[in-house]
Motif scaffolding. Sequence first.
Motif, PDB file in Angstrom:
ATOM      1  N   GLU A  51      -1.372 -25.709  13.888  1.00 32.56           N
ATOM      2  CA  GLU A  51      -2.354 -26.788  13.837  1.00 32.56           C
ATOM      3  C   GLU A  51      -3.590 -26.472  14.662  1.00 32.56           C
ATOM      4  OE1 GLU A  51      -2.345 -31.668  14.153  1.00 32.56           O
ATOM      5  OE2 GLU A  51      -0.735 -30.485  15.068  1.00 32.56           O
ATOM      6  N   SER A  52      -3.426 -25.707  15.729  1.00 30.14           N
ATOM      7  CA  SER A  52      -4.572 -25.388  16.588  1.00 30.14           C
ATOM      8  C   SER A  52      -5.549 -24.428  15.930  1.00 30.14           C
ATOM      9  CB  SER A  52      -4.072 -24.795  17.916  1.00 30.14           C
ATOM     10  OG  SER A  52      -3.476 -23.517  17.693  1.00 30.14           O
ATOM     11  N   VAL A  53      -5.090 -23.659  14.929  1.00 29.69           N
ATOM     12  CA  VAL A  53      -5.986 -22.688  14.278  1.00 29.69           C
ATOM     13  C   VAL A  53      -6.207 -23.003  12.802  1.00 29.69           C
ATOM     14  CG1 VAL A  53      -5.421 -20.818  15.860  1.00 29.69           C
ATOM     15  CG2 VAL A  53      -4.037 -21.110  13.792  1.00 29.69           C
ATOM     16  N   ASP A  54      -5.288 -23.812  12.198  1.00 34.24           N
ATOM     17  CA  ASP A  54      -5.382 -24.093  10.770  1.00 34.24           C
ATOM     18  C   ASP A  54      -4.738 -25.448  10.497  1.00 34.24           C
ATOM     19  OD1 ASP A  54      -5.409 -24.117   8.012  1.00 34.24           O
ATOM     20  OD2 ASP A  54      -4.262 -22.266   7.749  1.00 34.24           O
ATOM     21  N   PRO A  55      -5.441 -26.541  10.866  1.00 36.15           N
ATOM     22  CA  PRO A  55      -4.834 -27.872  10.749  1.00 36.15           C
ATOM     23  C   PRO A  55      -4.486 -28.262   9.308  1.00 36.15           C
ATOM     24  CG  PRO A  55      -7.155 -28.018  11.378  1.00 36.15           C
ATOM     25  CD  PRO A  55      -6.761 -26.585  11.510  1.00 36.15           C
ATOM     26  N   GLU A  56      -5.270 -27.803   8.341  1.00 37.92           N
ATOM     27  CA  GLU A  56      -4.992 -28.163   6.949  1.00 37.92           C
ATOM     28  C   GLU A  56      -3.649 -27.595   6.495  1.00 37.92           C
ATOM     29  OE1 GLU A  56      -7.057 -27.920   2.496  1.00 37.92           O
ATOM     30  OE2 GLU A  56      -8.124 -27.154   4.256  1.00 37.92           O
ATOM     31  N   SER A  57      -3.397 -26.334   6.821  1.00 35.65           N
ATOM     32  CA  SER A  57      -2.116 -25.734   6.460  1.00 35.65           C
ATOM     33  C   SER A  57      -0.972 -26.378   7.225  1.00 35.65           C
ATOM     34  CB  SER A  57      -2.135 -24.225   6.733  1.00 35.65           C
ATOM     35  OG  SER A  57      -3.045 -23.567   5.880  1.00 35.65           O
ATOM     36  N   ALA A  58      -1.187 -26.670   8.492  1.00 35.41           N
ATOM     37  CA  ALA A  58      -0.136 -27.283   9.303  1.00 35.41           C
ATOM     38  C   ALA A  58       0.301 -28.624   8.723  1.00 35.41           C
ATOM     39  CB  ALA A  58      -0.620 -27.460  10.738  1.00 35.41           C
ATOM     40  N   ALA A  59      -0.646 -29.352   8.127  1.00 34.81           N
ATOM     41  CA  ALA A  59      -0.340 -30.668   7.568  1.00 34.81           C
ATOM     42  C   ALA A  59       0.391 -30.581   6.236  1.00 34.81           C
ATOM     43  CB  ALA A  59      -1.632 -31.467   7.389  1.00 34.81           C
ATOM     44  N   SER A  60       0.231 -29.456   5.528  1.00 39.04           N
ATOM     45  CA  SER A  60       0.772 -29.381   4.163  1.00 39.04           C
ATOM     46  C   SER A  60       1.995 -28.481   4.027  1.00 39.04           C
ATOM     47  CB  SER A  60      -0.314 -28.882   3.197  1.00 39.04           C
ATOM     48  OG  SER A  60      -0.740 -27.574   3.545  1.00 39.04           O
ATOM     49  N   LEU A  61       2.237 -27.597   4.993  1.00 39.64           N
ATOM     50  CA  LEU A  61       3.345 -26.653   4.880  1.00 39.64           C
ATOM     51  C   LEU A  61       4.557 -27.187   5.628  1.00 39.64           C
ATOM     52  CD1 LEU A  61       1.421 -23.283   5.407  1.00 39.64           C
ATOM     53  CD2 LEU A  61       2.025 -24.397   3.250  1.00 39.64           C
ATOM     54  N   GLY A  62       5.698 -27.281   4.926  1.00 37.47           N
ATOM     55  CA  GLY A  62       6.851 -27.921   5.526  1.00 37.47           C
ATOM     56  C   GLY A  62       7.941 -26.997   6.017  1.00 37.47           C
ATOM     57  N   ASP A  63       8.073 -25.810   5.437  1.00 35.78           N
ATOM     58  CA  ASP A  63       9.214 -24.979   5.808  1.00 35.78           C
ATOM     59  C   ASP A  63       8.787 -23.834   6.722  1.00 35.78           C
ATOM     60  OD1 ASP A  63       8.940 -22.336   4.003  1.00 35.78           O
ATOM     61  OD2 ASP A  63       8.316 -24.074   2.832  1.00 35.78           O
ATOM     62  N   ALA A  64       9.766 -23.277   7.413  1.00 30.74           N
ATOM     63  CA  ALA A  64       9.508 -22.256   8.432  1.00 30.74           C
ATOM     64  C   ALA A  64       8.849 -21.013   7.838  1.00 30.74           C
ATOM     65  CB  ALA A  64      10.808 -21.884   9.131  1.00 30.74           C
ATOM     66  N   ARG A  65       9.305 -20.604   6.666  1.00 29.98           N
ATOM     67  CA  ARG A  65       8.774 -19.378   6.064  1.00 29.98           C
ATOM     68  C   ARG A  65       7.269 -19.488   5.824  1.00 29.98           C
ATOM     69  NH1 ARG A  65       7.657 -17.873   0.976  1.00 29.98           N
ATOM     70  NH2 ARG A  65       8.490 -19.830   0.136  1.00 29.98           N
ATOM     71  N   ARG A  66       6.829 -20.624   5.339  1.00 29.99           N
ATOM     72  CA  ARG A  66       5.397 -20.788   5.036  1.00 29.99           C
ATOM     73  C   ARG A  66       4.563 -20.948   6.301  1.00 29.99           C
ATOM     74  NH1 ARG A  66       5.170 -24.508  -0.477  1.00 29.99           N
ATOM     75  NH2 ARG A  66       6.287 -23.027  -1.808  1.00 29.99           N
ATOM     76  N   VAL A  67       5.120 -21.613   7.289  1.00 28.99           N
ATOM     77  CA  VAL A  67       4.403 -21.735   8.563  1.00 28.99           C
ATOM     78  C   VAL A  67       4.203 -20.353   9.173  1.00 28.99           C
ATOM     79  CG1 VAL A  67       4.587 -22.571  10.945  1.00 28.99           C
ATOM     80  CG2 VAL A  67       5.106 -24.109   9.028  1.00 28.99           C
ATOM     81  N   ILE A  68       5.256 -19.535   9.147  1.00 29.30           N
ATOM     82  CA  ILE A  68       5.143 -18.168   9.657  1.00 29.30           C
ATOM     83  C   ILE A  68       4.104 -17.389   8.871  1.00 29.30           C
ATOM     84  CG2 ILE A  68       6.373 -15.947   9.772  1.00 29.30           C
ATOM     85  CD1 ILE A  68       8.855 -17.530  10.626  1.00 29.30           C
ATOM     86  N   ARG A  69       4.108 -17.532   7.557  1.00 33.04           N
ATOM     87  CA  ARG A  69       3.139 -16.807   6.728  1.00 33.04           C
ATOM     88  C   ARG A  69       1.707 -17.221   7.062  1.00 33.04           C
ATOM     89  NH1 ARG A  69       0.927 -12.522   4.852  1.00 33.04           N
ATOM     90  NH2 ARG A  69      -0.042 -12.701   2.789  1.00 33.04           N
ATOM     91  N   ALA A  70       1.472 -18.517   7.260  1.00 34.83           N
ATOM     92  CA  ALA A  70       0.122 -18.985   7.596  1.00 34.83           C
ATOM     93  C   ALA A  70      -0.330 -18.447   8.948  1.00 34.83           C
ATOM     94  CB  ALA A  70       0.095 -20.516   7.597  1.00 34.83           C
ATOM     95  N   LEU A  71       0.572 -18.390   9.916  1.00 33.16           N
ATOM     96  CA  LEU A  71       0.231 -17.818  11.221  1.00 33.16           C
ATOM     97  C   LEU A  71      -0.019 -16.320  11.115  1.00 33.16           C
ATOM     98  CD1 LEU A  71       2.779 -19.784  13.429  1.00 33.16           C
ATOM     99  CD2 LEU A  71       0.275 -19.841  13.681  1.00 33.16           C
ATOM    100  N   GLU A  72       0.760 -15.644  10.296  1.00 35.51           N
ATOM    101  CA  GLU A  72       0.562 -14.210  10.092  1.00 35.51           C
ATOM    102  C   GLU A  72      -0.814 -13.934   9.481  1.00 35.51           C
ATOM    103  OE1 GLU A  72       2.708 -10.485   7.715  1.00 35.51           O
ATOM    104  OE2 GLU A  72       2.960 -12.544   7.014  1.00 35.51           O
ATOM    105  N   VAL A  73      -1.187 -14.726   8.472  1.00 34.10           N
ATOM    106  CA  VAL A  73      -2.489 -14.541   7.825  1.00 34.10           C
ATOM    107  C   VAL A  73      -3.615 -14.740   8.830  1.00 34.10           C
ATOM    108  CG1 VAL A  73      -4.094 -15.570   6.157  1.00 34.10           C
ATOM    109  CG2 VAL A  73      -1.733 -15.085   5.489  1.00 34.10           C
ATOM    110  N   HIS A  74      -3.506 -15.765   9.671  1.00 31.82           N
ATOM    111  CA  HIS A  74      -4.553 -16.001  10.666  1.00 31.82           C
ATOM    112  C   HIS A  74      -4.612 -14.866  11.678  1.00 31.82           C
ATOM    113  CE1 HIS A  74      -6.525 -17.756  14.230  1.00 31.82           C
ATOM    114  NE2 HIS A  74      -7.284 -18.335  13.319  1.00 31.82           N
TER     115      HIS A  74
END
Length: 305
Positions: free
Chosen positions: A143-166
């Motif tokens: 949420e601190s770097v990508d609030p839109e993704s944090a609000a829409s991604l529910g599972d651990a795998r996708r959260v990890i992927r979004a952090l990896e991309v950032h």
Amino acid sequence: MDNLPVVAVVGPTGTGKSELALNLAHEIGGEVINADAMQFYRGMDIGTAKLGEREREGVPHHLLDILEIHEEASVSHFQAQSRACMDEVRSRGHYPILVGGSGLYVRAALDILEFPGTDPSIRRELEADMEETGLETMRSRLESVDPESAASLGDARRVIRALEVHALTGRTFTSFMPQREYVQPAVQIGLRAEPAELGPKLSERVYRMERQGLLEEVRRLEPLGLRWGKTASRALGYAQFLRVLDDDMRIEDAVDETAVATRKLARKQRTWFRGDNRIQWLSWQEPGLAELAATIVREYTAGER
């Protein structure tokens, strides 16, 4: 003829996309490029309704049988392959005709869509952090770097992927979402079929696959890695008939379960493609379907000149 558009034939499974693409190739002078992820695999023929060599009637077909059964399909790799194929087909003065029901693969070929790549070391570090701190802590970090993704991604795998991309790019995960903007001139022709029309045909198609030897095909592919292939093992029919091999399911139940899953897939594909207002829809049972599709393509091409 560098100005020829890509022609994409899309729609739910079982509507006759392969047949229309073939007939359209005869009508306008085209070559077919496969965009069905399961038809990439050598040996997966019956269960994917892949046209055999004779059924292709001399029309060149590309990106069929390009992967071994244990290999994982990659959308980004397909994007590069399909666009190279399109250029090659045009260089021969033919229309590239993209055909398939795998919506993301079609979008990857046609639209502006970037792939940010991966980094195994970053991924391992994030997975370790997830295991140590938990999903909510990692979501707060996202949420601190990508609030839109944090609000829409529910599972651990996708959260990890979004952090990896950032971490890799400094950009948000959502900035890589596909845009409905063609990367090159394109015409999309969709085959429309209502569930009440299509359902009985899909069930009959599964029964026909069983009669044609789907179980024997699965038996032949199992020692080649079908069970462990990340993509191939999920294919409809193959997953069910692996259970038959394991004596965990009767053939009749495997057929019924595959038919139900196929109808669900058709509904999902219908929803996906209906969201794209650039598609020109034709009834799958329209008389003179190939001629109608050819007219759409010719009119578009004439307007581009």
